[in-house]
Design an enzyme around this catalytic site. Structure first.
Site, PDB file in Angstrom:
ATOM      1  N   LYS A  96       0.803  -1.230   0.000  1.00  0.00           N
ATOM      2  CA  LYS A  96       0.000   0.000   0.000  1.00  0.00           C
ATOM      3  C   LYS A  96       0.840   1.287   0.000  1.00  0.00           C
ATOM      4  CE  LYS A  96      -4.033  -1.892   2.333  1.00  0.00           C
ATOM      5  NZ  LYS A  96      -5.060  -1.682   3.354  1.00  0.00           N
ATOM      6  N   ASP A 132      -9.903   2.728   2.331  1.00  0.00           N
ATOM      7  CA  ASP A 132      -9.933   2.048   3.636  1.00  0.00           C
ATOM      8  C   ASP A 132     -10.582   2.926   4.706  1.00  0.00           C
ATOM      9  OD1 ASP A 132      -8.705  -0.316   2.900  1.00  0.00           O
ATOM     10  OD2 ASP A 132      -6.686   0.423   3.299  1.00  0.00           O
TER      11      ASP A 132
END
Ligand code: NAP
Length: 281
Positions: free
Chosen positions: A69, A111
């Site tokens: 990420k 997220d």
């Protein structure tokens, strides 16, 4: 739907990625939306080569998970400002602008929105007080989202230094684990892995403290009803399970890729069925 020359390509990049629930959820949504598309898990270690390959192969979009990420940010043409502030990207969108040869890769972070949207189904976030247990990767997105939405966030974590560092980054407060009993809040969110299979009797907070909170949310989704959620129900709290966060962040990804509102009921059903299937096998 038959795979053919018009099939649109989506997927998830991670290492490992075999356990991911995203393929069942996204493929169920694509089918229900009538999109000729497929979402595949891709276990990759060289993220730069992977992004370059996806660009050349004509992928529409992919999810990015652990451990890529942060590193993936160095492989992109554009990064959404919120993802830039978080310092992590979990969604890529590939686009060829009209008249341009080159395919651009843009990174987003969904997220932080997953937990926000899940909690916002129960309480208004602005002005609410939320105790977050944990300071790991998931806590970072959860706490960022809550602060962004105007909630007052209190963080507690087993390892004090990590919890304090997260609180300092976001400008919120930290309390050591032994002072959790002093906190009354609108919501409590467990972002630790406590209670996750096989530790199904684990609970991140003493059950006697749960009536200090109106809503209790657990981001652990295996098992779906954790001991924390069972005790919270007994204490009269509203509860939110871990699939909600997973589902909402994925729904935002699909909206980015397709421009359409995804069928969240279909996605949730696919997730529940897959968890049941995994438990039985
Ligand atoms: P992580 O980065 O490894 O962080 C783990 C956190 O749990 C840390 O705060 C750690 O505390 C704490 N912890 C672990 N064992 C503990 C114990 N025995 N007692 C007290 N605290 C403990 O992991 P993560 O990526 O944040 O994931 C955490 C959980 O969230 C996992 O169960 C994962 O499956 C779940 N998750 C769910 C979603 C969703 O969409 N629902 C998304 C992401 C993750 P220390 O700092 O003291 O080590």
């Amino acid at each position: 739907m038959a795979i053919n020359g018009s099939t649109k390509l989506y997927g998830i990049l991670g290492h490992p990625v075999g356990h991911s629930l995203s393929p069942v959820m996204h493929n169920a949504a694509l089918a229900a939306m009538g999109i000729n598309g497929v979402y595949i898990p891709m276990d990759v270690t060289d993220i730069r080569a992977a992004v370059s390959g996806l660009r050349a192969l004509g992928f529409i979009g992919v999810s990015v998970t652990i451990p890529h990420k942060e590193e993936v940010m160095g492989c992109l043409d554009e990064i959404d400002p919120v993802a830039q502030r978080i310092g992590a990207v979990n969604t890529l969108l590939f686009r060829q602008k009209p008249g341009e040869e080159r395919v651009t890769a843009r990174g987003f972070n969904t997220d932080w929105l997953g937990a926000n949207l899940a909690l916002a189904e129960k309480i208004p976030l602005t002005g609410s007080r939320v105790l977050v247990i944990g300071a790991g990767g998931a806590a970072k997105g959860v706490c960022f989202g809550l602060v962004e939405a105007g909630a007052e966030v209190v963080i507690t974590n087993r390892t004090k230094a990590k919890g304090q560092a997260l609180a300092d980054w976001l400008g919120c407060s930290f309390i050591p684990s032994d002072q959790v009993g002093d906190i009354h809040a609108d919501a409590l969110i467990n972002t630790t892995s406590v209670g996750m299979e096989p530790d199904v009797d684990g609970i991140a907070v003493a059950p006697a403290l749960l009536d200090n909170f109106s809503v209790v949310m657990d981001i652990v989704y295996a098992p779906l009803t954790t001991r924390l959620l069972r005790e919270a129900e007994k204490a009269g709290c509203q509860t939110i399970d871990g699939l909600s966060m997973l589902l909402f962040q994925a729904a935002v990804q699909l909206k980015i890729w397709t421009g359409e509102k995804p069928p969240q009921d279909v996605m949730r059903r696919a997730l529940v069925e897959e968890l049941r299937r995994r438990k039985a096998s």
